[in-house]
Design a protein around this motif. Structure first.
Motif, PDB file in Angstrom:
ATOM      1  N   ALA A  33       0.820  -1.206   0.000  1.00 36.68           N
ATOM      2  CA  ALA A  33       0.000   0.000   0.000  1.00 36.68           C
ATOM      3  C   ALA A  33       0.855   1.257   0.000  1.00 36.68           C
ATOM      4  O   ALA A  33       0.448   2.306  -0.485  1.00 36.68           O
ATOM      5  N   ARG A  34       2.052   1.148   0.561  1.00 37.55           N
ATOM      6  CA  ARG A  34       2.976   2.284   0.651  1.00 37.55           C
ATOM      7  C   ARG A  34       4.349   1.838   0.180  1.00 37.55           C
ATOM      8  O   ARG A  34       4.735   0.674   0.342  1.00 37.55           O
ATOM      9  N   LEU A  35       5.087   2.766  -0.383  1.00 37.42           N
ATOM     10  CA  LEU A  35       6.454   2.501  -0.807  1.00 37.42           C
ATOM     11  C   LEU A  35       7.407   3.096   0.231  1.00 37.42           C
ATOM     12  O   LEU A  35       7.308   4.280   0.552  1.00 37.42           O
ATOM     13  N   ASP A  36       8.301   2.284   0.738  1.00 38.43           N
ATOM     14  CA  ASP A  36       9.239   2.715   1.763  1.00 38.43           C
ATOM     15  C   ASP A  36      10.549   3.123   1.091  1.00 38.43           C
ATOM     16  O   ASP A  36      11.184   2.307   0.415  1.00 38.43           O
ATOM     17  N   PRO A  37      10.982   4.388   1.241  1.00 40.86           N
ATOM     18  CA  PRO A  37      12.248   4.795   0.627  1.00 40.86           C
ATOM     19  C   PRO A  37      13.417   3.914   1.043  1.00 40.86           C
ATOM     20  O   PRO A  37      14.341   3.682   0.251  1.00 40.86           O
ATOM     21  N   ALA A  38      13.384   3.397   2.265  1.00 39.15           N
ATOM     22  CA  ALA A  38      14.492   2.572   2.746  1.00 39.15           C
ATOM     23  C   ALA A  38      14.597   1.249   2.005  1.00 39.15           C
ATOM     24  O   ALA A  38      15.648   0.590   2.038  1.00 39.15           O
ATOM     25  N   SER A  39      13.515   0.835   1.327  1.00 39.20           N
ATOM     26  CA  SER A  39      13.539  -0.449   0.616  1.00 39.20           C
ATOM     27  C   SER A  39      14.000  -0.311  -0.831  1.00 39.20           C
ATOM     28  O   SER A  39      14.067  -1.317  -1.553  1.00 39.20           O
ATOM     29  N   ALA A  40      14.309   0.905  -1.279  1.00 39.54           N
ATOM     30  CA  ALA A  40      14.781   1.116  -2.657  1.00 39.54           C
ATOM     31  C   ALA A  40      16.188   0.555  -2.808  1.00 39.54           C
ATOM     32  O   ALA A  40      17.078   0.849  -1.999  1.00 39.54           O
ATOM     33  N   ARG A  41      16.394  -0.245  -3.851  1.00 40.63           N
ATOM     34  CA  ARG A  41      17.683  -0.890  -4.086  1.00 40.63           C
ATOM     35  C   ARG A  41      18.103  -0.670  -5.537  1.00 40.63           C
ATOM     36  O   ARG A  41      17.288  -0.861  -6.445  1.00 40.63           O
ATOM     37  N   HIS A  84       9.940   2.447  -7.163  1.00 42.31           N
ATOM     38  CA  HIS A  84      10.449   3.388  -6.168  1.00 42.31           C
ATOM     39  C   HIS A  84      11.103   4.626  -6.787  1.00 42.31           C
ATOM     40  O   HIS A  84      11.790   5.375  -6.090  1.00 42.31           O
ATOM     41  N   GLY A  85      10.896   4.859  -8.064  1.00 44.37           N
ATOM     42  CA  GLY A  85      11.650   5.894  -8.757  1.00 44.37           C
ATOM     43  C   GLY A  85      11.464   7.308  -8.252  1.00 44.37           C
ATOM     44  O   GLY A  85      12.340   8.157  -8.431  1.00 44.37           O
ATOM     45  N   TYR A  86      10.332   7.604  -7.613  1.00 43.82           N
ATOM     46  CA  TYR A  86      10.118   8.947  -7.065  1.00 43.82           C
ATOM     47  C   TYR A  86      10.812   9.147  -5.717  1.00 43.82           C
ATOM     48  O   TYR A  86      10.785  10.248  -5.172  1.00 43.82           O
ATOM     49  N   LEU A  87      11.395   8.106  -5.181  1.00 45.91           N
ATOM     50  CA  LEU A  87      11.922   8.155  -3.824  1.00 45.91           C
ATOM     51  C   LEU A  87      13.445   8.148  -3.765  1.00 45.91           C
ATOM     52  O   LEU A  87      14.014   8.109  -2.672  1.00 45.91           O
ATOM     53  N   VAL A  88      14.120   8.220  -4.909  1.00 43.81           N
ATOM     54  CA  VAL A  88      15.567   7.997  -4.909  1.00 43.81           C
ATOM     55  C   VAL A  88      16.363   9.176  -5.461  1.00 43.81           C
ATOM     56  O   VAL A  88      17.573   9.059  -5.655  1.00 43.81           O
ATOM     57  N   ALA A  89      15.713  10.319  -5.699  1.00 39.77           N
ATOM     58  CA  ALA A  89      16.401  11.429  -6.353  1.00 39.77           C
ATOM     59  C   ALA A  89      17.605  11.928  -5.558  1.00 39.77           C
ATOM     60  O   ALA A  89      18.551  12.465  -6.141  1.00 39.77           O
ATOM     61  N   GLU A  90      17.582  11.770  -4.247  1.00 35.86           N
ATOM     62  CA  GLU A  90      18.679  12.278  -3.420  1.00 35.86           C
ATOM     63  C   GLU A  90      19.705  11.208  -3.059  1.00 35.86           C
ATOM     64  O   GLU A  90      20.690  11.499  -2.374  1.00 35.86           O
ATOM     65  N   ARG A  91      19.524   9.993  -3.554  1.00 27.60           N
ATOM     66  CA  ARG A  91      20.409   8.885  -3.210  1.00 27.60           C
ATOM     67  C   ARG A  91      21.640   8.876  -4.116  1.00 27.60           C
ATOM     68  O   ARG A  91      21.541   8.789  -5.341  1.00 27.60           O
ATOM     69  N   GLU A  92      22.820   8.907  -3.508  1.00 27.51           N
ATOM     70  CA  GLU A  92      24.048   8.950  -4.297  1.00 27.51           C
ATOM     71  C   GLU A  92      24.276   7.654  -5.067  1.00 27.51           C
ATOM     72  O   GLU A  92      24.850   7.675  -6.161  1.00 27.51           O
ATOM     73  N   ASP A  93      23.843   6.511  -4.527  1.00 22.60           N
ATOM     74  CA  ASP A  93      24.049   5.257  -5.253  1.00 22.60           C
ATOM     75  C   ASP A  93      23.219   5.218  -6.530  1.00 22.60           C
ATOM     76  O   ASP A  93      23.675   4.720  -7.570  1.00 22.60           O
ATOM     77  N   PHE A  94      22.016   5.780  -6.484  1.00 22.72           N
ATOM     78  CA  PHE A  94      21.196   5.844  -7.691  1.00 22.72           C
ATOM     79  C   PHE A  94      21.744   6.872  -8.673  1.00 22.72           C
ATOM     80  O   PHE A  94      21.725   6.648  -9.891  1.00 22.72           O
ATOM     81  N   ARG A  95      22.241   7.981  -8.179  1.00 23.74           N
ATOM     82  CA  ARG A  95      22.844   8.964  -9.075  1.00 23.74           C
ATOM     83  C   ARG A  95      24.067   8.383  -9.778  1.00 23.74           C
ATOM     84  O   ARG A  95      24.302   8.631 -10.966  1.00 23.74           O
ATOM     85  N   ALA A  96      24.853   7.616  -9.041  1.00 28.14           N
ATOM     86  CA  ALA A  96      26.042   6.997  -9.634  1.00 28.14           C
ATOM     87  C   ALA A  96      25.633   5.987 -10.715  1.00 28.14           C
ATOM     88  O   ALA A  96      26.270   5.910 -11.778  1.00 28.14           O
ATOM     89  N   TYR A  97      24.580   5.220 -10.459  1.00 29.66           N
ATOM     90  CA  TYR A  97      24.112   4.269 -11.463  1.00 29.66           C
ATOM     91  C   TYR A  97      23.634   5.015 -12.710  1.00 29.66           C
ATOM     92  O   TYR A  97      23.949   4.607 -13.839  1.00 29.66           O
ATOM     93  N   PHE A  98      22.895   6.092 -12.515  1.00 33.96           N
ATOM     94  CA  PHE A  98      22.422   6.891 -13.649  1.00 33.96           C
ATOM     95  C   PHE A  98      23.598   7.430 -14.451  1.00 33.96           C
ATOM     96  O   PHE A  98      23.599   7.393 -15.689  1.00 33.96           O
TER      97      PHE A  98
END
Length: 385
Positions: free
Chosen positions: A9-17, A231-245
């Motif tokens: 029902a909810r997306l947890d930012p902590a579960s984004a991988r 989870h794409g709306y929840l990762v804009a500030e995550r450095e690991d996702f920025r590095a992957y991008f």
């Protein structure tokens, strides 16, 4: 006994991988699914002439499939075959920018350092007022209409913002777009999971190239298929996702008159203009579904003024903040958009204050009617064009 996997029902930012994103985006775009397209760096690329020759219903279906189930990006070569129309619009856009400079106006931008770009908010209305004939010739473009209707159906609404990335202008941070993309990850997490899946269907992002854009000018960076990552709306500030991008994005060089449309949930960002002399100019189209509106028109400013005394009395009687906020949600406009972004610019690249924010502040600070009325009047004035 059978079991089923329930959608959270909810997306947890902590579960984004990052590994979950990788599993979604590291796939080939199958040419068999998009017979009219050439696949370039995983992106569906069409020739405008070919789209015009196809059966309109079949073309719309293929474009919608590319935006939803495919890479999420549709590039159209030669969308504006008549360069005279494009050049007239370009001249009008630069005239609007010069007028802003002459007036000493610095325009804020989303996801980029203020001043690195030149931005014309509400360029659609401004072009219509400055040169109605050019406006009519420009928006008569059948390819633009074809893509908009493919994704949004009829009765869509177009808005436009001209963006010029000047020589040396740096890249935007990777992000998704309006609606949830203009919120912080914590803010977006307040919305239930099904809204994360729903909102991309309510808008379409597009850009018309008004100059040639080789890679050194920094055309938009895309992560194909990323619209499918929950989870794409929840990762804009995550450095690991920025590095992957940074490692996996693709870029398409464009020529003047080309257009690109993409699902607003595709993770993307404008690139760095590494040239010394090219002002990379694009007309950014943000197109909205007819369905994103209420059934009735309500003068919510009038309702807010009327209920403020009652809210003060409720608070004095010991009502909980939760109860007060429930009343405010019913009375005031809780969403910051649409607004006039010249007068009501984004705060830190995100949404400006809403009417409900003002009413909440008035209640919690115990403002009198006159103070709130002045704040609300100023707020309303910012939204006029």
């Amino acid at each position: 006994m059978t079991s089923s996997v329930r959608t959270p029902a909810r997306l947890d930012p902590a579960s984004a991988r990052v590994d979950d994103l990788r599993a979604v985006v590291e796939r080939e775009t199958d040419p068999a699914d998009f017979p009219r397209a050439e696949i370039v760096s995983g992106v569906t690329v069409y020739q405008a002439a070919g789209l015009r020759l196809g059966d309109p219903a079949e073309v719309r279906d293929e474009l919608a499939r590319a935006l939803l189930d495919g890479p999420g990006i549709v590039a159209i070569r030669g969308a504006f075959g008549d360069r005279s129309v494009l050049d007239r619009a370009t001249e009008a856009f630069f005239a609007l920018i010069r007028a802003q400079h002459d007036a000493g106006i610095t325009i804020g931008d989303h996801f980029a350092r203020p001043g690195s770009n030149d931005r014309v908010w509400n360029a659609l209305e401004k072009l219509a007022l400055a040169d109605a004939d050019t406006f009519a010739a420009y928006y008569a473009n059948d390819v633009l209409a074809l893509v908009c209707e493919a994704w949004l159906g009829p009765a869509y609404q177009v808005t436009s913002q001209v963006n010029v990335v000047n020589p040396g202008g740096t890249a935007q941070s990777p992000h998704r777009d309006y609606h949830l993309g203009f919120m912080t990850p914590a803010g977006a997490a307040r919305w239930p999971a099904h809204q994360h899946a729903l909102t991309p269907a309510l808008t379409l992002q597009g850009a018309v190239a008004h100059c040639d854009m080789p890679l050194e000018t920094g055309p938009t960076l895309y992560l194909p298929h990323s619209q499918k990552y929950a989870h794409g709306y929840l990762v804009a500030e995550r450095e690991d996702f920025r590095a992957y991008f940074a490692e996996h994005h693709v870029q398409l060089p464009l020529q003047a008159g080309d257009a690109v449309f993409f699902n607003p949930a595709v993770i993307h960002g404008a690139g760095t203009n590494r040239t010394s002399d090219v002002k990379r100019i694009a007309n950014l189209l943000q197109v909205s579904s007819a369905f994103g509106r209420a059934m009735e028109h309500v003068d919510r400013a009038r309702v807010s003024r009327a209920v403020l005394p009652a809210l003060r009395r409720m608070r004095a009687a010991g009502a909980s903040e939760q109860s007060l906020r429930a009343v405010i949600a019913s009375a005031a406009e809780g969403y910051a958009f649409p607004t006039n972004l010249d007068r009501d610019p984004p705060v830190d690249g995100l949404a400006p204050p809403s009417q409900a924010d003002l009413l909440t502040e008035a209640v919690l600070l115990g403002q009198d009617d006159a103070t709130f009325d002045a704040a609300l009047t100023a707020h309303s004035a910012k939204r006029t064009t």
